[in-house]
Design a protein around this motif. Structure first.
Motif, PDB file in Angstrom:
ATOM      1  N   HIS A 131       0.837  -1.212   0.000  1.00 32.44           N
ATOM      2  CA  HIS A 131       0.000   0.000   0.000  1.00 32.44           C
ATOM      3  C   HIS A 131       0.867   1.257   0.000  1.00 32.44           C
ATOM      4  O   HIS A 131       0.561   2.226  -0.693  1.00 32.44           O
ATOM      5  N   LYS A 132       1.945   1.241   0.765  1.00 28.73           N
ATOM      6  CA  LYS A 132       2.855   2.390   0.795  1.00 28.73           C
ATOM      7  C   LYS A 132       3.496   2.582  -0.578  1.00 28.73           C
ATOM      8  O   LYS A 132       3.596   3.703  -1.078  1.00 28.73           O
ATOM      9  N   SER A 133       3.912   1.482  -1.183  1.00 26.39           N
ATOM     10  CA  SER A 133       4.539   1.556  -2.498  1.00 26.39           C
ATOM     11  C   SER A 133       3.548   1.986  -3.570  1.00 26.39           C
ATOM     12  O   SER A 133       3.903   2.690  -4.512  1.00 26.39           O
ATOM     13  N   LEU A 134       2.291   1.559  -3.430  1.00 23.69           N
ATOM     14  CA  LEU A 134       1.263   1.976  -4.390  1.00 23.69           C
ATOM     15  C   LEU A 134       1.083   3.496  -4.373  1.00 23.69           C
ATOM     16  O   LEU A 134       0.765   4.093  -5.402  1.00 23.69           O
ATOM     17  N   ALA A 135       1.286   4.092  -3.216  1.00 25.82           N
ATOM     18  CA  ALA A 135       1.145   5.542  -3.114  1.00 25.82           C
ATOM     19  C   ALA A 135       2.170   6.267  -3.990  1.00 25.82           C
ATOM     20  O   ALA A 135       1.948   7.406  -4.399  1.00 25.82           O
ATOM     21  N   GLU A 136       3.285   5.601  -4.284  1.00 24.71           N
ATOM     22  CA  GLU A 136       4.330   6.200  -5.123  1.00 24.71           C
ATOM     23  C   GLU A 136       4.016   6.074  -6.613  1.00 24.71           C
ATOM     24  O   GLU A 136       4.603   6.765  -7.430  1.00 24.71           O
ATOM     25  N   MET A 137       3.106   5.203  -6.967  1.00 25.22           N
ATOM     26  CA  MET A 137       2.754   4.954  -8.365  1.00 25.22           C
ATOM     27  C   MET A 137       1.941   6.124  -8.916  1.00 25.22           C
ATOM     28  O   MET A 137       1.154   6.721  -8.179  1.00 25.22           O
ATOM     29  N   TYR A 141      -2.337   4.994 -13.002  1.00 24.12           N
ATOM     30  CA  TYR A 141      -2.062   3.560 -12.925  1.00 24.12           C
ATOM     31  C   TYR A 141      -2.572   2.993 -11.610  1.00 24.12           C
ATOM     32  O   TYR A 141      -3.127   1.908 -11.560  1.00 24.12           O
ATOM     33  N   ARG A 142      -2.335   3.725 -10.526  1.00 24.13           N
ATOM     34  CA  ARG A 142      -2.704   3.250  -9.184  1.00 24.13           C
ATOM     35  C   ARG A 142      -4.195   2.922  -9.108  1.00 24.13           C
ATOM     36  O   ARG A 142      -4.588   1.907  -8.546  1.00 24.13           O
ATOM     37  N   GLU A 143      -5.021   3.777  -9.696  1.00 21.41           N
ATOM     38  CA  GLU A 143      -6.473   3.570  -9.628  1.00 21.41           C
ATOM     39  C   GLU A 143      -6.881   2.232 -10.235  1.00 21.41           C
ATOM     40  O   GLU A 143      -7.672   1.500  -9.650  1.00 21.41           O
ATOM     41  N   VAL A 144      -6.336   1.896 -11.415  1.00  9.37           N
ATOM     42  CA  VAL A 144      -6.730   0.622 -12.038  1.00  9.37           C
ATOM     43  C   VAL A 144      -6.096  -0.565 -11.326  1.00  9.37           C
ATOM     44  O   VAL A 144      -6.713  -1.622 -11.223  1.00  9.37           O
ATOM     45  N   VAL A 145      -4.888  -0.414 -10.815  1.00  7.73           N
ATOM     46  CA  VAL A 145      -4.239  -1.506 -10.091  1.00  7.73           C
ATOM     47  C   VAL A 145      -5.028  -1.837  -8.825  1.00  7.73           C
ATOM     48  O   VAL A 145      -5.316  -3.003  -8.539  1.00  7.73           O
ATOM     49  N   ILE A 146      -5.399  -0.822  -8.084  1.00  7.83           N
ATOM     50  CA  ILE A 146      -6.174  -1.045  -6.855  1.00  7.83           C
ATOM     51  C   ILE A 146      -7.536  -1.642  -7.197  1.00  7.83           C
ATOM     52  O   ILE A 146      -7.971  -2.615  -6.578  1.00  7.83           O
ATOM     53  N   LYS A 172      -3.995   0.571 -19.419  1.00 10.99           N
ATOM     54  CA  LYS A 172      -3.480   1.126 -18.155  1.00 10.99           C
ATOM     55  C   LYS A 172      -2.860   0.036 -17.289  1.00 10.99           C
ATOM     56  O   LYS A 172      -1.813   0.249 -16.666  1.00 10.99           O
ATOM     57  N   LEU A 173      -3.505  -1.126 -17.234  1.00 10.87           N
ATOM     58  CA  LEU A 173      -2.950  -2.225 -16.437  1.00 10.87           C
ATOM     59  C   LEU A 173      -1.619  -2.694 -17.017  1.00 10.87           C
ATOM     60  O   LEU A 173      -0.673  -2.973 -16.284  1.00 10.87           O
ATOM     61  N   TYR A 174      -1.530  -2.770 -18.336  1.00 13.09           N
ATOM     62  CA  TYR A 174      -0.285  -3.171 -18.993  1.00 13.09           C
ATOM     63  C   TYR A 174       0.832  -2.164 -18.667  1.00 13.09           C
ATOM     64  O   TYR A 174       1.933  -2.544 -18.287  1.00 13.09           O
ATOM     65  N   ARG A 175       0.523  -0.892 -18.797  1.00 14.49           N
ATOM     66  CA  ARG A 175       1.515   0.152 -18.501  1.00 14.49           C
ATOM     67  C   ARG A 175       1.885   0.161 -17.018  1.00 14.49           C
ATOM     68  O   ARG A 175       3.029   0.395 -16.643  1.00 14.49           O
ATOM     69  N   ALA A 176       0.895  -0.098 -16.151  1.00 18.82           N
ATOM     70  CA  ALA A 176       1.163  -0.150 -14.706  1.00 18.82           C
ATOM     71  C   ALA A 176       2.119  -1.291 -14.386  1.00 18.82           C
ATOM     72  O   ALA A 176       3.038  -1.126 -13.576  1.00 18.82           O
ATOM     73  N   LYS A 177       1.918  -2.445 -15.019  1.00 14.53           N
ATOM     74  CA  LYS A 177       2.824  -3.582 -14.799  1.00 14.53           C
ATOM     75  C   LYS A 177       4.247  -3.229 -15.225  1.00 14.53           C
ATOM     76  O   LYS A 177       5.217  -3.570 -14.544  1.00 14.53           O
ATOM     77  N   ASN A 178       4.377  -2.555 -16.372  1.00 12.53           N
ATOM     78  CA  ASN A 178       5.716  -2.124 -16.818  1.00 12.53           C
ATOM     79  C   ASN A 178       6.331  -1.137 -15.837  1.00 12.53           C
ATOM     80  O   ASN A 178       7.529  -1.193 -15.553  1.00 12.53           O
ATOM     81  N   TRP A 179       5.513  -0.227 -15.335  1.00 12.95           N
ATOM     82  CA  TRP A 179       6.008   0.746 -14.354  1.00 12.95           C
ATOM     83  C   TRP A 179       6.501   0.012 -13.105  1.00 12.95           C
ATOM     84  O   TRP A 179       7.551   0.340 -12.559  1.00 12.95           O
ATOM     85  N   LEU A 180       5.735  -0.983 -12.665  1.00 17.25           N
ATOM     86  CA  LEU A 180       6.113  -1.757 -11.486  1.00 17.25           C
ATOM     87  C   LEU A 180       7.443  -2.463 -11.700  1.00 17.25           C
ATOM     88  O   LEU A 180       8.297  -2.474 -10.809  1.00 17.25           O
ATOM     89  N   ARG A 181       7.615  -3.073 -12.867  1.00 20.62           N
ATOM     90  CA  ARG A 181       8.871  -3.785 -13.152  1.00 20.62           C
ATOM     91  C   ARG A 181      10.073  -2.838 -13.077  1.00 20.62           C
ATOM     92  O   ARG A 181      11.138  -3.236 -12.626  1.00 20.62           O
ATOM     93  N   LYS A 182       9.887  -1.611 -13.513  1.00 20.29           N
ATOM     94  CA  LYS A 182      10.988  -0.642 -13.526  1.00 20.29           C
ATOM     95  C   LYS A 182      11.285  -0.063 -12.147  1.00 20.29           C
ATOM     96  O   LYS A 182      12.423   0.245 -11.830  1.00 20.29           O
ATOM     97  N   HIS A 183      10.249   0.112 -11.306  1.00 18.47           N
ATOM     98  CA  HIS A 183      10.413   0.867 -10.071  1.00 18.47           C
ATOM     99  C   HIS A 183      10.428   0.042  -8.796  1.00 18.47           C
ATOM    100  O   HIS A 183      10.853   0.533  -7.757  1.00 18.47           O
ATOM    101  N   TRP A 184       9.943  -1.173  -8.828  1.00 16.34           N
ATOM    102  CA  TRP A 184       9.911  -1.994  -7.619  1.00 16.34           C
ATOM    103  C   TRP A 184      10.948  -3.092  -7.728  1.00 16.34           C
ATOM    104  O   TRP A 184      11.095  -3.723  -8.759  1.00 16.34           O
TER     105      TRP A 184
END
Length: 190
Positions: A131-137, A141-146, A172-184
């Protein structure tokens, strides 16, 4: 009745309760009592304790209603109940540790219970980290991931709620997954 309809009805009841119609809380209790009891029981594994903790959770939910953000009532109330159940288990574990400390020759009993508590606490810590990490997204992207992963909504429900096409939700989900791979980093959640 679909999941989205239940959320809308729950949110309407919450609005009524916050507006001073306390009798509506009874409807929320009746609607979610069995579910919340099962959630609590899965943590405490004792019928009487689960009943007590479920009642305490409903009291906490009632007093926390003004802080509810209208983003998935069932998820929100489940989180409160799980926290309450974990707190109950921790208190029970402390009491057991104190009793065992008084009898040093007594071998620790019920190691599976301790292991369950540890796993539950670890899961909760990971959940808080997510949840803390989602706040950084980024928020789009965060809205669709949640909505998809946490609130377990369908692409169609998300599209309707956000006023966008289903293809946009997929994108958006596809882009969110890519963002996650890069940042987490995986080790952050290990």
């Amino acid at each position: 009745m679909g999941k989205g309809e239940t959320n809308i009805e729950d949110d309407a009841l919450v609005q009524q309760i916050i507006s001073g119609h306390d009798e509506c809380f009874r409807l929320l209790i009746e609607r979610h009592r069995r579910y919340l009891y099962q959630v609590v029981y899965s943590v405490v594994n004792h019928v009487k304790d689960a009943e007590d903790v479920t009642q305490e959770a409903f009291v906490k939910i009632y007093f926390a209603l003004p802080q509810y953000q209208f983003h998935g009532f069932k998820t929100w109330m489940t989180r409160i109940a799980v926290h309450r159940a974990i707190d109950f288990k921790r208190k029970g574990q402390k009491l057991k540790e104190n009793l065992v400390a008084d009898f040093p020759d007594h071998p620790p009993s019920n190691s599976s219970l301790v292991k369950q508590i540890e796993q539950s606490v670890i899961r909760e810590e990971r959940r808080e980290l997510v949840h803390k990490s989602l706040a950084e997204m980024p928020s789009n992207y965060r809205e669709v991931v949640i909505a998809f992963y946490i609130e377990e909504k369908t692409y169609q429900q998300i599209a309707i709620e956000q006023g966008i096409e289903i293809k946009s939700v997929e994108s958006k989900l596809y882009r969110a997954k890519n963002w996650l791979r890069k940042h987490w980093k995986e080790e952050d959640f290990g």
